[in-house]
Design a protein around this motif. Structure first.
Motif, PDB file in Angstrom:
ATOM      1  N   HIS A 163       1.545   2.221  -7.403  1.00 18.81           N
ATOM      2  CA  HIS A 163       0.897   1.163  -8.164  1.00 18.81           C
ATOM      3  C   HIS A 163       1.806   0.692  -9.296  1.00 18.81           C
ATOM      4  O   HIS A 163       1.964  -0.486  -9.523  1.00 18.81           O
ATOM      5  CB  HIS A 163      -0.445   1.629  -8.722  1.00 18.81           C
ATOM      6  CG  HIS A 163      -1.152   0.575  -9.503  1.00 18.81           C
ATOM      7  ND1 HIS A 163      -1.582  -0.599  -8.938  1.00 18.81           N
ATOM      8  CD2 HIS A 163      -1.449   0.494 -10.813  1.00 18.81           C
ATOM      9  CE1 HIS A 163      -2.142  -1.351  -9.873  1.00 18.81           C
ATOM     10  NE2 HIS A 163      -2.069  -0.714 -11.012  1.00 18.81           N
ATOM     11  N   ARG A 167       1.109  -9.005  -9.763  1.00 21.58           N
ATOM     12  CA  ARG A 167       1.256  -7.823 -10.623  1.00 21.58           C
ATOM     13  C   ARG A 167       2.376  -6.914 -10.115  1.00 21.58           C
ATOM     14  O   ARG A 167       3.146  -6.362 -10.902  1.00 21.58           O
ATOM     15  CB  ARG A 167      -0.066  -7.059 -10.719  1.00 21.58           C
ATOM     16  CG  ARG A 167      -1.107  -7.771 -11.559  1.00 21.58           C
ATOM     17  CD  ARG A 167      -2.328  -6.917 -11.820  1.00 21.58           C
ATOM     18  NE  ARG A 167      -3.003  -6.442 -10.624  1.00 21.58           N
ATOM     19  CZ  ARG A 167      -3.949  -7.116  -9.959  1.00 21.58           C
ATOM     20  NH1 ARG A 167      -4.331  -8.308 -10.389  1.00 21.58           N
ATOM     21  NH2 ARG A 167      -4.517  -6.599  -8.891  1.00 21.58           N
ATOM     22  N   HIS A 168       2.483  -6.739  -8.807  1.00 17.67           N
ATOM     23  CA  HIS A 168       3.558  -5.928  -8.228  1.00 17.67           C
ATOM     24  C   HIS A 168       4.919  -6.585  -8.452  1.00 17.67           C
ATOM     25  O   HIS A 168       5.897  -5.900  -8.774  1.00 17.67           O
ATOM     26  CB  HIS A 168       3.329  -5.700  -6.736  1.00 17.67           C
ATOM     27  CG  HIS A 168       2.325  -4.638  -6.442  1.00 17.67           C
ATOM     28  ND1 HIS A 168       2.630  -3.300  -6.500  1.00 17.67           N
ATOM     29  CD2 HIS A 168       1.027  -4.722  -6.098  1.00 17.67           C
ATOM     30  CE1 HIS A 168       1.554  -2.594  -6.200  1.00 17.67           C
ATOM     31  NE2 HIS A 168       0.567  -3.428  -5.956  1.00 17.67           N
ATOM     32  N   ASP A 172       0.829  -1.208   0.000  1.00 17.37           N
ATOM     33  CA  ASP A 172       0.000   0.000   0.000  1.00 17.37           C
ATOM     34  C   ASP A 172       0.862   1.256   0.000  1.00 17.37           C
ATOM     35  O   ASP A 172       0.423   2.318  -0.409  1.00 17.37           O
ATOM     36  CB  ASP A 172      -0.942   0.015   1.204  1.00 17.37           C
ATOM     37  CG  ASP A 172      -2.004  -1.063   1.096  1.00 17.37           C
ATOM     38  OD1 ASP A 172      -2.333  -1.465  -0.043  1.00 17.37           O
ATOM     39  OD2 ASP A 172      -2.485  -1.530   2.141  1.00 17.37           O
ATOM     40  N   PRO A 208      -3.058 -12.589  -7.004  1.00 13.80           N
ATOM     41  CA  PRO A 208      -2.948 -11.896  -8.300  1.00 13.80           C
ATOM     42  C   PRO A 208      -2.451 -10.455  -8.164  1.00 13.80           C
ATOM     43  O   PRO A 208      -1.678  -9.985  -8.992  1.00 13.80           O
ATOM     44  CB  PRO A 208      -4.377 -11.934  -8.851  1.00 13.80           C
ATOM     45  CG  PRO A 208      -5.031 -13.072  -8.137  1.00 13.80           C
ATOM     46  CD  PRO A 208      -4.408 -13.100  -6.773  1.00 13.80           C
ATOM     47  N   ARG A 209      -2.884  -9.767  -7.123  1.00 16.38           N
ATOM     48  CA  ARG A 209      -2.435  -8.380  -6.889  1.00 16.38           C
ATOM     49  C   ARG A 209      -0.938  -8.359  -6.619  1.00 16.38           C
ATOM     50  O   ARG A 209      -0.202  -7.556  -7.201  1.00 16.38           O
ATOM     51  CB  ARG A 209      -3.196  -7.783  -5.710  1.00 16.38           C
ATOM     52  CG  ARG A 209      -2.746  -6.386  -5.342  1.00 16.38           C
ATOM     53  CD  ARG A 209      -3.615  -5.836  -4.193  1.00 16.38           C
ATOM     54  NE  ARG A 209      -3.075  -4.601  -3.703  1.00 16.38           N
ATOM     55  CZ  ARG A 209      -2.459  -4.467  -2.534  1.00 16.38           C
ATOM     56  NH1 ARG A 209      -2.336  -5.490  -1.718  1.00 16.38           N
ATOM     57  NH2 ARG A 209      -1.988  -3.305  -2.155  1.00 16.38           N
ATOM     58  N   LEU A 210      -0.480  -9.238  -5.756  1.00 17.31           N
ATOM     59  CA  LEU A 210       0.942  -9.305  -5.457  1.00 17.31           C
ATOM     60  C   LEU A 210       1.728  -9.689  -6.707  1.00 17.31           C
ATOM     61  O   LEU A 210       2.777  -9.119  -6.983  1.00 17.31           O
ATOM     62  CB  LEU A 210       1.219 -10.302  -4.330  1.00 17.31           C
ATOM     63  CG  LEU A 210       2.692 -10.526  -3.984  1.00 17.31           C
ATOM     64  CD1 LEU A 210       3.372  -9.226  -3.567  1.00 17.31           C
ATOM     65  CD2 LEU A 210       2.832 -11.578  -2.901  1.00 17.31           C
ATOM     66  N   GLU A 270      -5.268 -12.056  -2.548  1.00 16.70           N
ATOM     67  CA  GLU A 270      -4.165 -11.133  -2.771  1.00 16.70           C
ATOM     68  C   GLU A 270      -3.120 -11.637  -3.762  1.00 16.70           C
ATOM     69  O   GLU A 270      -2.342 -10.847  -4.272  1.00 16.70           O
ATOM     70  CB  GLU A 270      -3.475 -10.810  -1.439  1.00 16.70           C
ATOM     71  CG  GLU A 270      -4.333  -9.983  -0.515  1.00 16.70           C
ATOM     72  CD  GLU A 270      -4.602  -8.594  -1.073  1.00 16.70           C
ATOM     73  OE1 GLU A 270      -3.679  -7.964  -1.628  1.00 16.70           O
ATOM     74  OE2 GLU A 270      -5.747  -8.137  -0.965  1.00 16.70           O
TER      75      GLU A 270
END
Length: 143
Positions: A42, A75-76, A38, A71-73, A69
């Motif tokens: 982004h 992407r990062h 966070d 898929p979000r991780l 989480e």
């Protein structure tokens, strides 16, 4: 025979580490915990590094939280991997992550970057200190 400069990514549901390696030793270039994402832009710009030391453990969250989480991780992780790749310090990429996280990373990889992946290991090496990682990759990564 001289080893190719390699960008290594070690990830799990709680974070990731990036290393450069060629021959002996690894140089950690990024370490990010999922809880700190966070605080990271982004779009990864390399400014959100959270260096926690080469022997740091990412730990593991709840299974339900990881499913949401992951898929979000991923992407990062891929954004950070792309940013580091773009610096031109490596000829290939090696990724190590548990099977589910590895699948999420593969799903998030753009085709151009996927073509640079020399090996992927379906192993969670997130708790392995940097100085012990090379032994885990031997036999899986061509010289």
């Amino acid at each position: 025979m001289k080893s190719s400069p390699t960008l290594y990514c070690v990830a799990d549901e709680a974070g990731f580490r990036l290393f450069h390696g060629a021959g002996e030793g690894f140089e950690e270039v990024a370490s990010v915990r999922a809880a700190s994402l966070d605080d990271v832009d982004h779009e990864w710009k390399g400014t959100g590094r959270n260096r926690s030391g080469s022997g740091a453990s990412f730990g593991h969250g709840s299974a339900a939280g990881a499913e949401i989480e992951r898929p979000r991780l991923a992407r990062h992780v891929i954004a950070a991997l792309q940013a580091e790749w773009d610096k031109g310090r490596a000829d290939r990429i090696v990724i190590a992550a548990g099977p589910k996280m590895l699948g999420a990373l593969r799903d998030a990889l753009p085709k151009a970057l996927a073509g640079k992946v020399a090996a992927s290991l379906p192993k969670d090496l997130s708790d392995v200190p940097a100085h012990d990682l090379q032994g885990h990759f031997m036999g899986h990564v061509p010289p």
